[in-house]
Design an enzyme around this catalytic site. Structure first.
Site: not given
Ligand code: GLN
Length: 194
Positions: A51, A81, A138, A174, A176
């Protein structure tokens, strides 16, 4: 009217897998990288990834403000996510310069379930689906606060992991990454795109 096109934010992250899922349920897709791409789509998926990086690229590509306007005007969006983090009103444990679009009234903690080694998979019941969905987490964001107008569509151990407010749907996992495209289908049907 011509068929709707579903954009997939393609700055970074798991966008190809989202395109595959969307196409498998009959949607036309377009990778969105610049503001002109966004003009062509009637819905958007914001993928997982990182992100902080996506926030930076949204700003440098000129997409951030244009996307904020489209979201304000009710563009249907599904953020997963990192995509969820970018759509939240509040990001806890974010980087100082990380921006979010404030499109759904939730507070999320980045990596709220722990680090990469704490990634996990589990079957969760989802409102509107007749049997559980296999959810892959994840370095997932954890929802720590929900606004009154936010509807919870799925929980994992009492914590919301799939939620919707108006035109904005977010998942901390996720959808996808498994062959099961029911959540993409549910999103598209909810907004009468397919
Ligand atoms: N931890 C990630 C973040 O802060 C997000 C993880 C993910 O999209 N699998 O953007």
């Amino acid at each position: 009217m011509s068929a709707s096109i579903v954009g997939v934010l393609a700055l970074q992250g798991a966008f190809v897998a989202h395109e595959r899922a969307l196409r498998s349920v009959g949607a036309s897709t377009l990778q969105v990288r610049i503001p002109a791409d966004l003009d062509k789509v009637q819905a958007l998926v914001m993928p997982g990834g990182e992100s902080t990086t996506m926030s930076k690229l949204l700003v440098s590509s000129g997409l951030f403000d244009v996307l904020a306007d489209r979201l304000h005007d009710g563009l249907p969006v599904f953020g997963t996510c990192a995509g969820m983090i970018l759509l939240a009103t509040e990001v806890l444990d974010g980087r100082e310069d990380q921006r979010s679009l404030g499109a759904i009234d939730v507070s999320v903690r980045r990596n709220g379930y722990g680090r990469q080694v704490d990634s996990f998979e589990t079957d969760i019941p989802v409102t509107g689906l007749s049997n559980p969905f296999h959810a892959v987490f994840i370095r997932a964001p954890k929802v720590e606060r929900l606004g009154a107008g936010v509807e919870v569509l799925a929980e994992c151990e009492g914590v919301p992991v799939l939620a919707r407010e108006g035109s904005v749907t977010v998942a901390s996992f996720h959808p996808e990454l498994t062959p099961d495209a029911r959540l993409h289908e549910q999103f598209l049907r909810h907004h009468s795109i397919i």
